[in-house]
Design an enzyme around this catalytic site. Structure first.
Site, PDB file in Angstrom:
ATOM      1  N   LEU A   1      -8.271   7.993 -34.364  1.00 26.80           N
ATOM      2  CA  LEU A   1      -9.063   7.409 -33.282  1.00 26.80           C
ATOM      3  C   LEU A   1     -10.538   7.476 -33.651  1.00 26.80           C
ATOM      4  CD1 LEU A   1      -8.733   6.117 -30.465  1.00 26.80           C
ATOM      5  CD2 LEU A   1      -9.118   8.392 -29.482  1.00 26.80           C
ATOM      6  N   ASP A  53      -6.236   6.221 -24.488  1.00 23.25           N
ATOM      7  CA  ASP A  53      -7.044   5.015 -24.697  1.00 23.25           C
ATOM      8  C   ASP A  53      -6.773   4.044 -23.557  1.00 23.25           C
ATOM      9  OD1 ASP A  53      -8.504   2.872 -25.635  1.00 23.25           O
ATOM     10  OD2 ASP A  53      -7.144   2.390 -27.276  1.00 23.25           O
ATOM     11  N   ILE A  54      -7.830   3.646 -22.861  1.00 20.40           N
ATOM     12  CA  ILE A  54      -7.715   2.628 -21.813  1.00 20.40           C
ATOM     13  C   ILE A  54      -8.513   1.416 -22.280  1.00 20.40           C
ATOM     14  CG2 ILE A  54      -8.114   2.063 -19.385  1.00 20.40           C
ATOM     15  CD1 ILE A  54      -8.083   5.075 -18.817  1.00 20.40           C
ATOM     16  N   ASP A  55      -7.824   0.296 -22.466  1.00 15.87           N
ATOM     17  CA  ASP A  55      -8.433  -0.912 -23.019  1.00 15.87           C
ATOM     18  C   ASP A  55      -8.491  -1.990 -21.943  1.00 15.87           C
ATOM     19  OD1 ASP A  55      -8.973  -3.341 -24.492  1.00 15.87           O
ATOM     20  OD2 ASP A  55      -8.387  -2.259 -26.300  1.00 15.87           O
ATOM     21  N   ARG A  70     -17.076  -1.261 -26.834  1.00 17.29           N
ATOM     22  CA  ARG A  70     -16.869  -2.675 -26.539  1.00 17.29           C
ATOM     23  C   ARG A  70     -16.159  -2.893 -25.205  1.00 17.29           C
ATOM     24  NH1 ARG A  70     -14.038  -7.302 -30.458  1.00 17.29           N
ATOM     25  NH2 ARG A  70     -15.136  -9.078 -29.544  1.00 17.29           N
ATOM     26  N   ARG A  71     -14.868  -2.579 -25.130  1.00 17.84           N
ATOM     27  CA  ARG A  71     -14.112  -2.990 -23.946  1.00 17.84           C
ATOM     28  C   ARG A  71     -13.199  -1.903 -23.403  1.00 17.84           C
ATOM     29  NH1 ARG A  71     -10.881  -6.639 -28.134  1.00 17.84           N
ATOM     30  NH2 ARG A  71      -9.241  -5.184 -28.702  1.00 17.84           N
ATOM     31  N   GLY A  72     -13.466  -0.655 -23.700  1.00 14.09           N
ATOM     32  CA  GLY A  72     -12.570   0.379 -23.214  1.00 14.09           C
ATOM     33  C   GLY A  72     -13.184   1.760 -23.270  1.00 14.09           C
ATOM     34  N   CYS A  93     -15.891  -5.997 -14.118  1.00 15.14           N
ATOM     35  CA  CYS A  93     -14.539  -5.563 -14.495  1.00 15.14           C
ATOM     36  C   CYS A  93     -14.522  -4.130 -15.026  1.00 15.14           C
ATOM     37  CB  CYS A  93     -13.885  -6.533 -15.486  1.00 15.14           C
ATOM     38  SG  CYS A  93     -14.764  -6.852 -17.001  1.00 15.14           S
ATOM     39  N   GLU A  98      -8.373  15.787 -40.849  1.00 12.78           N
ATOM     40  CA  GLU A  98      -8.515  14.502 -41.547  1.00 12.78           C
ATOM     41  C   GLU A  98      -9.633  13.672 -40.924  1.00 12.78           C
ATOM     42  OE1 GLU A  98      -6.273  10.292 -42.647  1.00 12.78           O
ATOM     43  OE2 GLU A  98      -5.200  11.783 -41.446  1.00 12.78           O
ATOM     44  N   SER A 125     -15.800   3.177 -25.754  1.00 11.75           N
ATOM     45  CA  SER A 125     -15.338   2.716 -27.061  1.00 11.75           C
ATOM     46  C   SER A 125     -16.351   1.833 -27.786  1.00 11.75           C
ATOM     47  CB  SER A 125     -14.029   1.939 -26.908  1.00 11.75           C
ATOM     48  OG  SER A 125     -14.266   0.693 -26.265  1.00 11.75           O
ATOM     49  N   CYS A 172     -13.554 -11.769 -16.409  1.00 10.84           N
ATOM     50  CA  CYS A 172     -13.609 -11.859 -17.868  1.00 10.84           C
ATOM     51  C   CYS A 172     -12.180 -11.877 -18.417  1.00 10.84           C
ATOM     52  CB  CYS A 172     -14.364 -10.676 -18.477  1.00 10.84           C
ATOM     53  SG  CYS A 172     -16.071 -10.483 -17.929  1.00 10.84           S
TER      54      CYS A 172
END
Length: 413
Positions: free
Chosen positions: A308, A97-99, A150-152, A119, A32, A148, A110
């Site tokens: 994902l 997933d690590i955010d 942006r932030r992860g 960070c 998919e 990702s 931040c």
């Protein structure tokens, strides 16, 4: 975005990564793909016969991004004609997933969706620990880490056994690897029977103790503020020590490094062989883990049918590309230095002007090149293993064979 998809998106390497082979097989044709369009519109259950059809549809729809789902028993686009109850997910990469937002309770530089090089050290520590744990404890080898945008960061594990895992097995793995409680006021609960840490966490602690000093005490200075001090005191199980530290710190501001040394001094006030000292040493180790151990979004990992975002998509908020990351050099990675789609198209325009010829799939003439080459090397290792396997005992989801999988993988870790 259309120019990016037409000329820069690495469709062929992505196809090889999903397919585990150079020609289309069930891992790709029954996979998919879901498209996100402007206006929060999502088109699900798309599937493709080959990489050319995949690229044509992406260019036709021009999505803001697209997401990868599982391999099904039949082609997702034909699901409405499948026999009732026969359309089911049967294979999928094991994903994590690590955010960065999960570190909001402990980071000070931040918050929310913001991220900086400082960070990012939380993510770097998590990648090092999780990459080692998965390789050593489960024996998986084909790990692809992807920023990702942006932030992860996302982790895709493509080993054949990982692809076959049931939802129950995935949940068991996540529960094993998940250590930090969601409620920051609660202490870790990872010691069974004796006060000793499990061997898996003891190995991680040796590395994270150094990270804790550099990141938590010195860089982030997490315990300097009154709020930070209170958070630390809540994790100390000895009321006498807590009272003593509260009194000591009431006289004025002290750095996190000083407060941590004060805590260590209180521990040493008990005799070496005392139960109180052993309890406080265990608490000290647990605090190090609580502040530095990987924080996982467990819901991403537990279900095979979870979608994902695909590698090399563009993050709609930042314009940055979701690029692969080398875990061996994770500390050097700078999320703010990742190329944006505007930057890449500018590089492509400059390259076109230099030779006067328009090309297609021209990522190799931009700063995207090292990231795509990283994926290609990953794919080559994976496909080499599949070829060796097929010369031996059989095939894995080959086009000529039924996609039903054996779920008897030994998970008795």
């Amino acid at each position: 975005m259309l120019a990016f998809y037409r000329r820069l998106y690495p469709f062929k390497p992505i196809f090889h990564w999903l397919n585990h082979a150079p020609t289309p097989e069930d891992l790709f044709t029954k996979r998919e793909v879901a498209f996100n369009l402007p206006g929060d519109v999502m088109i699900r259950y798309q599937s493709f016969a080959d990489v050319d059809e995949f690229k044509r549809q992406v260019c036709k729809l021009n999505p803001t991004r697209f997401e990868i789902g599982p391999v099904y028993t039949s082609r997702p686009r034909d699901r409405k004609t499948a026999r009732a109850g026969s359309f089911n997910p049967i294979a999928r990469e094991l994903v994590f997933d690590i955010d960065m937002t999960d570190y909001d309770p402990v980071r000070t530089c931040c918050s929310s969706a913001d991220i900086c090089k400082r960070c990012w050290a939380f993510i770097a520590a998590a990648v090092r620990v999780l990459d080692t744990a998965i390789r050593d404890q489960f024996g998986y080898e084909h790990l692809l880490w992807v920023y990702s945008g942006r932030r992860g960061i996302h982790l895709w594990i493509s080993d054949q056994e990982a692809m076959r895992l049931t939802d129950e097995q995935r949940k068991a793995i996540v529960n094993w690897l998940n250590v930090v409680p969601k409620d920051e006021s609660k202490r870790l609960n990872v010691r069974f029977g004796s006060r000793a840490l499990p061997a898996s966490l003891k190995a991680a602690l040796d590395h994270l103790a150094m990270v804790f000093t550099e990141l938590i005490l010195l860089d982030q200075n997490c315990f300097e503020s009154e709020k930070g001090s209170a958070a630390l005191l809540r994790l100390i199980p000895d009321t006498r020590v807590v009272d003593a530290l509260e009194t000591q710190w009431a006289s004025g501001l002290s750095s996190s490094e000083v407060k941590w040394k004060d805590f260590q001094t209180q521990i040493k006030s008990y005799k070496k062989d005392s139960s109180q000292r052993a309890q406080l040493i265990a608490a000290m180790e647990d605090i190090i883990l609580q502040y530095t151990y990987p924080r996982l979004d467990e819901n991403v990992s537990k279900k095979r049918n979870h979608l994902l975002k695909a590698p090399f998509c563009v993050h709609p908020k930042t314009g940055r590309i979701c690029v692969p990351v080398d875990p061996a050099h994770i500390d050097e990675f700078d999320p703010e230095a990742v190329p944006t789609v505007t930057q890449l198209l500018g590089e492509l325009d400059a390259a076109d002007g230099a030779d006067g010829v328009e090309h297609h799939s021209d990522w190799e003439r931009t700063s995207l090149r090292p990231y795509v080459e990283m994926l290609e090397k990953h794919n080559q290792r994976m496909m080499d293993e599949v070829r060796r396997e097929r010369r031996g005992t059989g095939t894995f989801l080959s086009a000529s064979r039924s996609p039903q999988l054996n779920h008897s993988a030994d998970m008795s870790w």
